[in-house]
Scaffold this motif. Structure first.
Motif, PDB file in Angstrom:
ATOM      1  N   PHE A  75       0.801  -1.040  -0.216  1.00  0.00           N
ATOM      2  CA  PHE A  75      -0.150  -0.105  -0.280  1.00  0.00           C
ATOM      3  C   PHE A  75       0.835   1.327   0.152  1.00  0.00           C
ATOM      4  N   HIS A  76       2.211   1.129   0.589  1.00  0.00           N
ATOM      5  CA  HIS A  76       2.939   2.403   0.868  1.00  0.00           C
ATOM      6  C   HIS A  76       3.211   2.488  -0.168  1.00  0.00           C
ATOM      7  N   GLU A  77       3.793   1.738  -1.318  1.00  0.00           N
ATOM      8  CA  GLU A  77       4.611   1.980  -2.777  1.00  0.00           C
ATOM      9  C   GLU A  77       3.227   2.426  -3.796  1.00  0.00           C
ATOM     10  N   ALA A  78       2.205   1.925  -3.423  1.00  0.00           N
ATOM     11  CA  ALA A  78       1.403   2.068  -4.416  1.00  0.00           C
ATOM     12  C   ALA A  78       0.940   3.309  -4.078  1.00  0.00           C
ATOM     13  N   LYS A  79       1.002   3.996  -2.860  1.00  0.00           N
ATOM     14  CA  LYS A  79       0.374   5.160  -2.645  1.00  0.00           C
ATOM     15  C   LYS A  79       1.860   6.466  -3.575  1.00  0.00           C
TER      16      LYS A  79
ATOM     17  N   LYS B 165      -4.440  -0.298   4.343  1.00  0.00           N
ATOM     18  CA  LYS B 165      -4.823   0.855   3.607  1.00  0.00           C
ATOM     19  C   LYS B 165      -5.103   2.306   3.906  1.00  0.00           C
ATOM     20  N   SER B 166      -6.157   2.185   5.005  1.00  0.00           N
ATOM     21  CA  SER B 166      -7.110   3.572   6.359  1.00  0.00           C
ATOM     22  C   SER B 166      -5.435   4.233   6.209  1.00  0.00           C
ATOM     23  N   GLU B 167      -4.571   3.275   7.065  1.00  0.00           N
ATOM     24  CA  GLU B 167      -3.308   4.096   7.856  1.00  0.00           C
ATOM     25  C   GLU B 167      -2.664   4.804   6.893  1.00  0.00           C
ATOM     26  N   VAL B 168      -1.956   4.223   6.063  1.00  0.00           N
ATOM     27  CA  VAL B 168      -1.493   4.210   4.417  1.00  0.00           C
ATOM     28  C   VAL B 168      -1.693   5.351   4.030  1.00  0.00           C
TER      29      VAL B 168
ATOM     30  N   LYS C   4       4.529   3.722  11.011  1.00  0.00           N
ATOM     31  CA  LYS C   4       5.429   4.921  11.232  1.00  0.00           C
ATOM     32  C   LYS C   4       6.613   4.758  11.429  1.00  0.00           C
ATOM     33  N   TYR C   5       7.661   3.839  12.454  1.00  0.00           N
ATOM     34  CA  TYR C   5       8.696   3.359  11.936  1.00  0.00           C
ATOM     35  C   TYR C   5       8.754   2.762  10.965  1.00  0.00           C
ATOM     36  N   PHE C   6       8.059   2.024   9.890  1.00  0.00           N
ATOM     37  CA  PHE C   6       8.510   2.212   8.874  1.00  0.00           C
ATOM     38  C   PHE C   6       8.629   3.105   7.677  1.00  0.00           C
ATOM     39  N   VAL C   7       8.238   3.985   7.840  1.00  0.00           N
ATOM     40  CA  VAL C   7       8.136   5.806   6.602  1.00  0.00           C
ATOM     41  C   VAL C   7       9.236   6.457   7.495  1.00  0.00           C
ATOM     42  N   GLU C   8      10.047   6.037   8.296  1.00  0.00           N
ATOM     43  CA  GLU C   8      11.241   6.756   9.064  1.00  0.00           C
ATOM     44  C   GLU C   8      12.500   6.064   9.286  1.00  0.00           C
ATOM     45  N   TRP C   9      12.211   4.637   9.189  1.00  0.00           N
ATOM     46  CA  TRP C   9      13.577   3.900   9.425  1.00  0.00           C
ATOM     47  C   TRP C   9      13.374   2.261   8.614  1.00  0.00           C
TER      48      TRP C   9
END
Length: 327
Positions: free
Chosen positions: A189-193, A253-256, A302-307
Motif C-alpha cells: 500500500f505504501h509503494e502504491a501510494k 490501507k486507511s493507515e497508509v 510510522k517506524y516503517f516510513v521513518e526507518w
C-alpha cells in the motif's frame, strides 16, 4: 533471570530477537550474548558447539528461524525444513551439553492442523493434517517442540516451548517475496501510494481469519514465561481476537492513506482458513496483551516510513534487489 546472567538471543537481528534485545537492555540486563551469522552459522553443528563451549550462556531465547509467508514456503520448502531443523537441533543439543539453566523455543501458530477446532488449544497439536503450503516449516518446528520435551524427560533440562500468533512491529520483514501478510500489506500500500497506482493486487479472497500480536506484547510474554513457566507442554501467546485478511487490508490501507482499489487474486492460495489461539493457559498464569491492533499498525507504519523503508531503498541502491512490481 538475574540481571548479570549471560543471556543468548539466538536470532537477534530479526523482528523478535531485536525486540528482545531492546527490552533486556532497557530492563538493565548487562550480559547479553549477541553473535552474528558471520561468526556463528547456527546451521553448522561444530560452530554452535564451539560457541556454547566458549561462552557458556545461562539462558537462551531460541527465536532464530527461517520464516516467511505463503509464497516463500511454496518456493523454498527444502530450506524451510532443513534450516529450521538444523538451527534448533544444534542450539537445543548444545544447551544441554553446556548446562544451560533455561531455554525458551518460539513457534508459530501455523504448526496447528489446517482444520483445527477454533480457538486452538495447545492439546490440538498433531491431531490433524497441516496446511500444505507451510507443511515443511511446521514439521520442523514441531520437531523442535518434541526435542525440548525429550531433553526434559531424559536429562531434566528446563526447556520450554511457546506458540505465537502472527507477529508484527518495527523491524519486520517487508520483502514482498518472503514477508508475512501484515508486512507485505504495509509495503504494497505504501509503494502504491507513492507511485500513484490505481490498484493493489492481493492474494486469495481475503476470507482467512488471522490473529495479530504486536512484538512488544510478545516480548512481555516471553520474559514472563522465562520467569514463571516450567512445564513440558507448549503454551500459546496471542490476543484471543482475530479478523479477516480483507478487514486487515482495509485497516492498513486507511493507515497508509492509499486511495486506490484492492483487487483480490482468487487464483492464489488463501492458506489456513483460520488461526485463532486459545490463550486461557497464559491468561490464567497472569499474562495478557496490551497493544490494540490499530494502535500497533499505526506505530509500525510510522517506524516503517521513518526507518525501515529508507533502509530498504538504501539496500536497493547498493545492489540489493527487491521486486517492486509485485503489486
Amino acid at each position: 533471570m538475574e540481571k548479570e546472567a549471560k543471556i543468548y538471543i539466538a536470532g537477534h537481528t530479526g523482528l523478535v530477537g531485536s525486540a528482545i534485545v531492546r527490552r533486556l537492555k532497557n530492563d538493565g540486563f548487562t550480559n547479553l550474548l549477541i553473535v552474528s551469522h558471520k561468526d556463528c552459522d547456527l546451521r553448522i553443528q561444530n560452530q554452535v558447539s564451539e560457541l556454547f563451549k566458549q561462552e557458556r550462556p545461562e539462558y537462551i531465547f531460541l527465536v532464530a528461524a527461517k520464516v516467511g509467508g505463503i509464497h516463500a514456503n511454496i518456493t523454498y520448502p527444502a530450506e524451510f525444513i532443513y534450516d529450521n531443523l538444523q538451527i534448533q537441533t544444534n542450539v537445543i543439543h548444545s544447551s544441554w551439553k553446556t548446562g544451560v539453566k533455561k531455554l525458551i523455543f518460539l513457534n508459530s501458530s501455523c504448526i496447528y492442523p489446517k482444520f483445527s477446532p477454533q480457538p486452538m488449544l495447545e492439546e490440538y497439536l498433531l491431531t490433524g493434517l497441516m496446511e500444505p503450503t507451510n507443511e515443511m516449516f511446521g514439521i520442523a518446528k514441531i520437531a523442535g517442540i518434541k526435542m525440548c520435551q525429550a531433553y526434559r524427560r531424559q536429562y531434566n533440562c528446563n526447556f520450554i516451548s511457546a506458540i505465537a500468533s502472527n507477529l508484527y512491529g518495527p523491524n519486520d520483514n517487508y520483502n514482498l517475496k518472503n514477508s508475512h501478510v501484515l508486512g507485505a500489506l504495509i509495503r504494497k500500500f505504501h509503494e502504491a501510494k507513492i507511485n500513484k497506482l490505481d490498484r493493489v493486487i492481493l492474494w486469495g479472497d481475503g476470507s482467512p481469519r488471522r490473529e495479530f500480536l504486536y512484538i512488544d506484547d510478545l516480548v512481555d510474554a516471553l520474559l514472563f514465561l522465562m520467569d514463571n513457566y516450567n512445564e513440558e507442554e507448549p503454551i500459546n501467546i496471542g490476543t484471543g481476537v482475530d479478523i479477516t485478511v480483507k478487514e486487515l487490508a482495509q485497516i492498513v490501507k486507511s493507515e497508509v492513506g492509499y486511495q486506490g482499489e484492492i483487487y483480490w487474486d482468487v487464483n492464489k492460495p488463501n492458506g489456513i482458513p483460520r488461526k485463532l489461539l486459545d490463550i486461557s493457559k497464559l491468561s490464567n498464569l497472569g499474562g495478557k496483551y496490551k497493544i490494540r491492533l490499530k494502535d500497533g499498525i499505526h506505530t509500525t507504519y510510522k517506524y516503517f516510513v521513518e526507518w525501515d523503508y529508507p533502509s530498504i531503498l538504501k539496500k536497493e541502491s547498493n545492489g540489493y534487489k527487491v521486486n517492486r512490481k509485485i503489486l
